[in-house]
Design a protein around this motif. Structure first.
Motif, PDB file in Angstrom:
ATOM      1  N   ASP A 182       0.854  -1.254   0.059  1.00  0.00           N
ATOM      2  CA  ASP A 182       0.080   0.032  -0.022  1.00  0.00           C
ATOM      3  C   ASP A 182       0.758   1.328  -0.121  1.00  0.00           C
ATOM      4  O   ASP A 182       0.190   2.545   0.069  1.00  0.00           O
ATOM      5  N   GLY A 183       2.179   1.103   0.128  1.00  0.00           N
ATOM      6  CA  GLY A 183       3.143   2.198   0.152  1.00  0.00           C
ATOM      7  C   GLY A 183       3.457   2.816   1.507  1.00  0.00           C
ATOM      8  O   GLY A 183       4.261   3.690   1.535  1.00  0.00           O
ATOM      9  N   GLU A 184       3.133   2.284   2.463  1.00  0.00           N
ATOM     10  CA  GLU A 184       3.462   2.680   3.592  1.00  0.00           C
ATOM     11  C   GLU A 184       4.691   2.242   4.084  1.00  0.00           C
ATOM     12  O   GLU A 184       5.190   0.883   3.857  1.00  0.00           O
ATOM     13  N   TRP A 185       5.540   3.012   4.758  1.00  0.00           N
ATOM     14  CA  TRP A 185       6.857   2.595   5.268  1.00  0.00           C
ATOM     15  C   TRP A 185       6.861   2.419   6.860  1.00  0.00           C
ATOM     16  O   TRP A 185       6.451   3.247   7.415  1.00  0.00           O
ATOM     17  N   LEU A 186       7.508   1.139   7.006  1.00  0.00           N
ATOM     18  CA  LEU A 186       7.319   0.715   8.547  1.00  0.00           C
ATOM     19  C   LEU A 186       8.673   0.623   8.992  1.00  0.00           C
ATOM     20  O   LEU A 186       9.702   0.286   8.380  1.00  0.00           O
ATOM     21  N   TRP A 187       9.136   1.107  10.502  1.00  0.00           N
ATOM     22  CA  TRP A 187      10.301   0.927  11.198  1.00  0.00           C
ATOM     23  C   TRP A 187       9.901   0.389  12.365  1.00  0.00           C
ATOM     24  O   TRP A 187       9.336   0.663  13.224  1.00  0.00           O
ATOM     25  N   ASP A 244      -2.480  -3.720  31.023  1.00  0.00           N
ATOM     26  CA  ASP A 244      -2.278  -4.844  31.893  1.00  0.00           C
ATOM     27  C   ASP A 244      -0.535  -5.031  31.450  1.00  0.00           C
ATOM     28  O   ASP A 244      -0.003  -5.385  30.395  1.00  0.00           O
ATOM     29  N   PRO A 245       0.157  -5.086  32.829  1.00  0.00           N
ATOM     30  CA  PRO A 245       1.879  -5.018  32.334  1.00  0.00           C
ATOM     31  C   PRO A 245       2.128  -6.414  31.851  1.00  0.00           C
ATOM     32  O   PRO A 245       3.491  -6.641  31.549  1.00  0.00           O
ATOM     33  N   ALA A 246       1.528  -7.520  32.069  1.00  0.00           N
ATOM     34  CA  ALA A 246       1.782  -8.855  31.688  1.00  0.00           C
ATOM     35  C   ALA A 246       1.664  -9.177  30.284  1.00  0.00           C
ATOM     36  O   ALA A 246       1.934 -10.119  29.872  1.00  0.00           O
ATOM     37  N   ARG A 247       1.013  -8.273  29.487  1.00  0.00           N
ATOM     38  CA  ARG A 247       0.887  -8.276  28.029  1.00  0.00           C
ATOM     39  C   ARG A 247       1.666  -7.221  27.549  1.00  0.00           C
ATOM     40  O   ARG A 247       1.895  -6.095  27.809  1.00  0.00           O
ATOM     41  N   PRO A 248       1.982  -7.395  26.246  1.00  0.00           N
ATOM     42  CA  PRO A 248       2.716  -6.389  25.506  1.00  0.00           C
ATOM     43  C   PRO A 248       1.690  -5.349  24.942  1.00  0.00           C
ATOM     44  O   PRO A 248       0.571  -5.513  24.888  1.00  0.00           O
ATOM     45  N   VAL A 249       2.311  -4.208  24.575  1.00  0.00           N
ATOM     46  CA  VAL A 249       1.440  -3.143  23.983  1.00  0.00           C
ATOM     47  C   VAL A 249       2.031  -2.804  22.435  1.00  0.00           C
ATOM     48  O   VAL A 249       3.315  -2.627  22.423  1.00  0.00           O
ATOM     49  N   GLU A 250       1.362  -2.702  21.515  1.00  0.00           N
ATOM     50  CA  GLU A 250       1.747  -2.270  20.122  1.00  0.00           C
ATOM     51  C   GLU A 250       1.559  -0.880  19.887  1.00  0.00           C
ATOM     52  O   GLU A 250       0.416  -0.043  20.117  1.00  0.00           O
ATOM     53  N   LEU A 251       2.183  -0.204  19.706  1.00  0.00           N
ATOM     54  CA  LEU A 251       2.532   1.412  19.228  1.00  0.00           C
ATOM     55  C   LEU A 251       2.808   1.686  17.894  1.00  0.00           C
ATOM     56  O   LEU A 251       3.535   0.833  17.174  1.00  0.00           O
ATOM     57  N   ARG A 252       2.268   2.740  17.286  1.00  0.00           N
ATOM     58  CA  ARG A 252       2.677   3.221  15.918  1.00  0.00           C
ATOM     59  C   ARG A 252       2.572   4.820  16.052  1.00  0.00           C
ATOM     60  O   ARG A 252       1.613   5.566  16.883  1.00  0.00           O
ATOM     61  N   VAL A 253       3.381   5.357  15.325  1.00  0.00           N
ATOM     62  CA  VAL A 253       3.713   6.962  15.456  1.00  0.00           C
ATOM     63  C   VAL A 253       4.199   7.183  14.003  1.00  0.00           C
ATOM     64  O   VAL A 253       5.064   6.630  13.619  1.00  0.00           O
ATOM     65  N   SER A 309       6.431  11.115   7.248  1.00  0.00           N
ATOM     66  CA  SER A 309       7.618  10.279   7.720  1.00  0.00           C
ATOM     67  C   SER A 309       6.833   8.529   7.418  1.00  0.00           C
ATOM     68  O   SER A 309       5.802   8.434   7.347  1.00  0.00           O
ATOM     69  N   GLU A 310       7.988   7.913   7.738  1.00  0.00           N
ATOM     70  CA  GLU A 310       7.717   6.349   7.961  1.00  0.00           C
ATOM     71  C   GLU A 310       6.850   6.178   9.190  1.00  0.00           C
ATOM     72  O   GLU A 310       6.953   7.273  10.153  1.00  0.00           O
ATOM     73  N   THR A 311       6.331   5.038   9.571  1.00  0.00           N
ATOM     74  CA  THR A 311       5.427   4.841  10.764  1.00  0.00           C
ATOM     75  C   THR A 311       6.564   4.041  11.922  1.00  0.00           C
ATOM     76  O   THR A 311       7.161   2.865  11.471  1.00  0.00           O
ATOM     77  N   TRP A 312       6.691   4.548  12.988  1.00  0.00           N
ATOM     78  CA  TRP A 312       7.555   3.745  14.020  1.00  0.00           C
ATOM     79  C   TRP A 312       6.469   2.931  14.614  1.00  0.00           C
ATOM     80  O   TRP A 312       5.376   3.248  14.996  1.00  0.00           O
ATOM     81  N   THR A 313       6.853   1.661  14.561  1.00  0.00           N
ATOM     82  CA  THR A 313       5.897   0.624  15.377  1.00  0.00           C
ATOM     83  C   THR A 313       6.936  -0.280  15.939  1.00  0.00           C
ATOM     84  O   THR A 313       7.773  -0.629  15.775  1.00  0.00           O
ATOM     85  N   HIS A 314       6.264  -0.192  17.350  1.00  0.00           N
ATOM     86  CA  HIS A 314       7.061  -0.846  18.397  1.00  0.00           C
ATOM     87  C   HIS A 314       6.246  -1.685  19.399  1.00  0.00           C
ATOM     88  O   HIS A 314       5.089  -1.013  19.590  1.00  0.00           O
ATOM     89  N   ALA A 315       6.721  -2.918  19.860  1.00  0.00           N
ATOM     90  CA  ALA A 315       5.983  -3.678  20.816  1.00  0.00           C
ATOM     91  C   ALA A 315       6.812  -3.379  22.178  1.00  0.00           C
ATOM     92  O   ALA A 315       7.930  -3.659  22.359  1.00  0.00           O
ATOM     93  N   VAL A 316       5.878  -2.758  23.056  1.00  0.00           N
ATOM     94  CA  VAL A 316       6.354  -2.738  24.629  1.00  0.00           C
ATOM     95  C   VAL A 316       6.171  -4.144  25.161  1.00  0.00           C
ATOM     96  O   VAL A 316       5.031  -4.230  25.363  1.00  0.00           O
TER      97      VAL A 316
END
Length: 486
Positions: A263-268, A457-466, A476-483
Motif C-alpha cells: 500500500d506504499g506505507e513505510w514501517l520501522w 495490563d503489564p503482563a501483556r505487550p502493547v503495540e504502538l504506532r507513530v 514520515s515512515e511509521t515507527w511501530t514498536h512492541a512494549v
C-alpha cells in the motif's frame, strides 16, 4: 547445467525420500579445536581462476569442528562442467600435526568469492557461502555482520526449526573484465528442495539477484512456516535498550526492521533483546521491500575498535514480480552476548504449493553501507526510552513508559521551524496514549516526538504506532514498536 536442468534436479529430489549427508570426519581432523582449525588456511595462490587473471577468484573452506557436512562444488565453463574436488595440497595446515593426504576426497565445507572491492590491486573477500543455506556479502568499506539464508522452515509455529542446506554449487566462470558473477545452487531438506541462482554484482552496495524454484517434498509432513528470503542478525543492546554494564553504548549488527508495504506505507520496527521469544507479523499484499538495517553508522554509537559495528551492512530485500499475499515475520530471541544471532526476518506466503508443484520467486538483495534504502520523506534516526527530570514516581514511570523519537529527512528539512507538525500516535487495546508531542530538533534538522503510553495490563505487550503529519500529508515512515512485558 542450466536453470531448467537445475530446477528439474530439485523437482526430482522432492519426489524421493530425503537422504541426509553424513557428518563423520577422520578422527584426527574431528579432534581439532577452534584455534587449530583457524590454522588451516586455503593457499591464495591456488585460488580458482587466479591463473587466468579473471576479475573474480574462488577459495574453499576446510571441513572440521562446526562444519562437518561436505558440499559438492563444480565449475561451470563454456567447455562444460568440471568437478572441484578436495585437494589437500590446496591448504596450509599450519602447526597442526595431522596428515591430510590420508583423508582422501573429503569434499568442501563451502567457498568464498574475491573481487577488488576496495582497491584495484587487491581482491577482497566479497561473499561467503558456508553452513546450511547461510551466505553473506560485503559492499565497499563494509565489514561482515548479518547473514542471509536460502530458506527457513518452521522458525516458529512448528515442532522445531528445520535448517535446509545447499548441497551442490556450480560456480560459473566469469568472462575477462566481468563485473558480475553467477552461482547456481541446489538446496535440500527433509521437507523441501530447491534450485537457486545468484547473480552477484559487487560495488558500494553489493547486489544479488536471487532466483529460486522450490518444491515441498511429497509425504514429508506439513510445513507450518515457510520463510522466504530470510535474514539473520544480532541485537544485544542499543539506544532503545541500554546496558549499563557494557562500556559500549550499542552492540548490534542491525538496529531495526524496515518494511515497504504494498500500500506504499513505510514501517520501522526497532529491534530488541527480549527476555523471552517475541514474534511479530506484518500482513500485506505484494510487498515492495523489507530488510534488517544498520542505520546508525557513527563510531561513537558503538566505541568498539575491533568489531566496528558502524561498518556492518544493512540487507534490503526487493521482491521481483508479484509475491502475492503473506506476511513479514520478525522473530526475536534472548541472547546473553554478541556471539549469538538472535534476530530473524523473512516473508511467509499466504498460500503454499502442493507437494511437487513449483513455487517460483525472485528478489534483489542489496548489502548496503553509507548509502542506504530510506523512505522518501523522513525516517527515525533515534529511538530512546526513559525519562529526564520528572515528578512521576518510579511505579508511575514503569506503568507509563516514555519514548523519545527523532525523525529526519528531506520532507522535514523543507519545513519552517514553526510548521504545524503533528505526531499521529496510536496503541492497541492494551495501551492508552497519554501524551504525543512533536517539536523541532535543530540538531538533526528534523523533529522530535515525545510519546508516553499507559500499559493497562503489564503482563501483556502493547503495540504502538507513530508517524508525522503536516496539513493532512504524511511526512514520515511509521515507527511501530512492541512494549514487551517486563
Amino acid at each position: 547445467m542450466d536453470w531448467n536442468a537445475l530446477g528439474e534436479l530439485a523437482r526430482q529430489r522432492a519426489q524421493t525420500p530425503f537422504q541426509p549427508v553424513g557428518d563423520k570426519l577422520p578422527e584426527d581432523l574431528a579432534a581439532l579445536d577452534y584455534d587449530q582449525m583457524r590454522d588451516i588456511r586455503f593457499r591464495t595462490e591456488r585460488s580458482l581462476w587466479r591463473d587466468q587473471s579473471l576479475p573474480f577468484e574462488a577459495q574453499f573452506f576446510h571441513l572440521g569442528l562446526y562444519q562437518k557436512r561436505a558440499v559438492r562444488l563444480h565449475e561451470l565453463a563454456p567447455e562444460g562442467v568440471t568437478d572441484l574436488p578436495y585437494r589437500s595440497a590446496d591448504y596450509d595446515i599450519g602447526r597442526n600435526t595431522v596428515d591430510p593426504q590420508a583423508w582422501g576426497d573429503l569434499g568442501h565445507a563451502g567457498f568464498r568469492l574475491h573481487y577488488p572491492l576496495n582497491n584495484p590491486a587487491y581482491k577482497d573477500e566479497l561473499v561467503v557461502f558456508l553452513g546450511a543455506s547461510y551466505f553473506r556479502a560485503l559492499g565497499a568499506g563494509q565489514q561482515y555482520g548479518l547473514s542471509a539464508r536460502g530458506l527457513a522452515i518452521d522458525t516458529v509455529g512448528g515442532q522445531g526449526e528445520e535448517f535446509p542446506r545447499f548441497t551442490d554449487f556450480w560456480l560459473q566462470r566469469p568472462a575477462p573484465g566481468a563485473t558480475e558473477v553467477t552461482v547456481l545452487a541446489l538446496l535440500d531438506s527433509p521437507r523441501a528442495s530447491g534450485a537457486y541462482r545468484f547473480v552477484i554484482r559487487p560495488g558500494a552496495s553489493t547486489t544479488m539477484t536471487v532466483t529460486s524454484r522450490l518444491f515441498l517434498r511429497a509425504g514429508a509432513g506439513p510445513v507450518n512456516t515457510l520463510g522466504l528470503a530470510p535474514l539473520t542478525s544480532m541485537f544485544l543492546h542499543g539506544e532503545n535498550q541500554p546496558n549499563n554494564n557494557d562500556f559500549r553504548p550499542e552492540v548490534h549488527d542491525s538496529d531495526g526492521l524496515m518494511m515497504h508495504t504494498g500500500d506504499g506505507e513505510w514501517l520501522w520496527r526497532p529491534l530488541q533483546n527480549p527476555a523471552q521469544i517475541s514474534v511479530s507479523s506484518f500482513t500485506m499484499r505484494q510487498p515492495r521491500g523489507f530488510g534488517l538495517m544498520q542505520r546508525d553508522r557513527r563510531f561513537a554509537s558503538y566505541e568498539d575498535i575491533e568489531a566496528r559495528y558502524e561498518r556492518r551492512p544493512s540487507a534490503w530485500v526487493r521482491p521481483l514480480g508479484d509475491w502475492g499475499a503473506g506476511r513479514v515475520e520478525l522473530v526475536q530471541l534472548r541472547t546473553p552476548d554478541e556471539t549469538h544471532d538472535n534476530i530473524v526476518a523473512y516473508w511467509v506466503p499466504a498460500t503454499l504449493p502442493a507437494p511437487g508443484q513449483p513455487l517460483d520467486f525472485a528478489y534483489e538483495l542489496s548489502w548496503q553501507g553509507e548509502a542506504q534504502q530510506t523512505p522518501p520523506g523522513a525516517w527515525v534516526v533515534q529511538s530512546r526510552r526513559g525519562y529526564g527530570y520528572t515528578k512521576l514516581s518510579a511505579s508511575e514511570q514503569q506503568r507509563q513508559p516514555q519514548f523519545v523519537l527523532d525523525f529526519a529527512g528531506p520532507a522535514l528539512e523543507a519545513l519552517p521551524a514553526d510548521a504545524a507538525v503533528r505526531a499521529v500516535a496510536s496503541a492497541d487495546a492494551n495501551g492508552r496514549i497519554v501524551e504525543a508531542l512533536a517539536y523541532p530538533n535543530p540538531t538533526q534538522r528534523g523533529w522530535r516526538v515525545t510519546l508516553r503510553v499507559e500499559r493497562l495490563d503489564p503482563a501483556r505487550p502493547v503495540e504502538l504506532r507513530v508517524f508525522l503529519q503536516h496539513q493532512n500529508n504524511t511526512l514520515s515512515e511509521t515507527w511501530t514498536h512492541a512494549v514487551l512485558p517486563e
